[in-house]
Scaffold this motif. Sequence first.
Motif, PDB file in Angstrom:
ATOM      1  N   UNK A 213     -19.574  18.086 -43.534  1.00  0.00           N
ATOM      2  CA  UNK A 213     -18.483  18.669 -44.256  1.00  0.00           C
ATOM      3  C   UNK A 213     -17.396  17.961 -44.782  1.00  0.00           C
ATOM      4  N   UNK A 214     -17.022  17.187 -43.940  1.00  0.00           N
ATOM      5  CA  UNK A 214     -15.779  16.295 -44.300  1.00  0.00           C
ATOM      6  C   UNK A 214     -15.782  14.926 -44.515  1.00  0.00           C
ATOM      7  N   UNK A 215     -17.321  14.480 -44.609  1.00  0.00           N
ATOM      8  CA  UNK A 215     -17.729  13.157 -44.996  1.00  0.00           C
ATOM      9  C   UNK A 215     -17.427  13.001 -46.447  1.00  0.00           C
ATOM     10  N   UNK A 216     -17.034  11.507 -46.712  1.00  0.00           N
ATOM     11  CA  UNK A 216     -16.957  11.222 -48.188  1.00  0.00           C
ATOM     12  C   UNK A 216     -18.031  11.549 -48.864  1.00  0.00           C
ATOM     13  N   UNK A 217     -19.282  11.323 -48.312  1.00  0.00           N
ATOM     14  CA  UNK A 217     -20.555  11.779 -49.075  1.00  0.00           C
ATOM     15  C   UNK A 217     -21.384  12.805 -48.052  1.00  0.00           C
ATOM     16  N   UNK A 218     -21.192  14.014 -48.263  1.00  0.00           N
ATOM     17  CA  UNK A 218     -21.898  14.835 -47.371  1.00  0.00           C
ATOM     18  C   UNK A 218     -23.284  14.873 -47.554  1.00  0.00           C
ATOM     19  N   UNK A 219     -23.911  14.591 -48.740  1.00  0.00           N
ATOM     20  CA  UNK A 219     -25.180  14.576 -48.904  1.00  0.00           C
ATOM     21  C   UNK A 219     -25.980  13.488 -48.009  1.00  0.00           C
ATOM     22  N   UNK A 220     -25.203  12.413 -47.830  1.00  0.00           N
ATOM     23  CA  UNK A 220     -25.701  11.214 -47.405  1.00  0.00           C
ATOM     24  C   UNK A 220     -25.565  11.534 -45.692  1.00  0.00           C
ATOM     25  N   UNK A 221     -24.277  12.043 -45.426  1.00  0.00           N
ATOM     26  CA  UNK A 221     -24.031  12.256 -43.936  1.00  0.00           C
ATOM     27  C   UNK A 221     -25.153  13.280 -43.542  1.00  0.00           C
ATOM     28  N   UNK A 222     -25.690  14.352 -44.509  1.00  0.00           N
ATOM     29  CA  UNK A 222     -26.746  15.220 -43.882  1.00  0.00           C
ATOM     30  C   UNK A 222     -28.091  14.628 -43.686  1.00  0.00           C
ATOM     31  N   UNK A 223     -28.159  13.337 -44.749  1.00  0.00           N
ATOM     32  CA  UNK A 223     -29.654  12.911 -44.490  1.00  0.00           C
ATOM     33  C   UNK A 223     -29.765  12.134 -43.229  1.00  0.00           C
ATOM     34  N   UNK A 224     -28.519  11.681 -42.750  1.00  0.00           N
ATOM     35  CA  UNK A 224     -28.453  10.806 -41.596  1.00  0.00           C
ATOM     36  C   UNK A 224     -28.871  11.846 -40.279  1.00  0.00           C
ATOM     37  N   UNK A 225     -28.319  13.307 -40.398  1.00  0.00           N
ATOM     38  CA  UNK A 225     -28.517  14.320 -39.383  1.00  0.00           C
ATOM     39  C   UNK A 225     -30.144  14.573 -39.267  1.00  0.00           C
ATOM     40  N   UNK A 226     -30.632  14.474 -40.681  1.00  0.00           N
ATOM     41  CA  UNK A 226     -31.885  14.996 -40.783  1.00  0.00           C
ATOM     42  C   UNK A 226     -32.868  14.112 -40.218  1.00  0.00           C
ATOM     43  N   UNK A 227     -32.521  12.768 -40.426  1.00  0.00           N
ATOM     44  CA  UNK A 227     -33.604  11.768 -39.898  1.00  0.00           C
ATOM     45  C   UNK A 227     -32.654  10.834 -38.792  1.00  0.00           C
ATOM     46  N   UNK A 228     -32.219  11.503 -37.610  1.00  0.00           N
ATOM     47  CA  UNK A 228     -31.394  10.558 -36.836  1.00  0.00           C
ATOM     48  C   UNK A 228     -32.133   9.636 -35.749  1.00  0.00           C
TER      49      UNK A 228
END
Length: 231
Positions: A213-228
């Motif tokens: 939620x505080x990332x510069x690009x929340x969507x990109x950060x979310x993708x990292x969590x999805x496929x860690x």
Amino acid sequence: MEPNSQVIVALDHDNRATADAVVEQLGDACRFYKIGLELLTAAGPDIVKDLVAQGKEVFLDLKLFEIPNSVAGAVRAAGAMGVSLVTVHGMGGSSIMAAAVDAARDFPGLRILALTVVTSMTDADLADIGVADTVDEQVLRLARLARKAGCHGVTASPQDVAALRRILGSDALIVTPGIVLPGESSAEHARHGTPGAALTAGASHVVVGRSVTRAADPAAAFRLVQAPPAA
């Protein structure tokens, strides 16, 4: 379980506009959100209802710790809003957890999670309130109590997952806050871990907050969590 249903994004904000902006940025990629006391108090129940109306699942993290009748009433109110998960405090004991489970029976989509030990607490914190056991011991004790009371699962730190999966079996929900991306540190969670490590250990869901939620690009950060990565 599909990756986008395993990742729960914590909307830990003090106003609705910021929370709504995160939901808009993540779009269809994220289907599960956690709402805690801060946002619920600031924005009211309408944000829960609106997320459900958009087809999102909501984890209402209330950590209920009250007399059983009041806990049951809060669970029924959550169920009426279409909430998927609600937390009750394991340290409240069997009667509180059982009351929550019983109240949830009228709502087939609602699951009750017992909070074991919050991720900010250490052995020293437990000692301060008169609990002589270690955090690891207390987590397992409360998890067994929750299972006996009929809870659908627990919330616990990523470091507790492997031991919990062994005692709770394959069907229980194990939801893990305290999630950070590899290389990040956490000042608010004494016991934290990466999404890959938690899922590999057997977590059913991971809860991630500021990393997304505080990332510069929340969507990109979310993708990292999805496929860690695994570590």
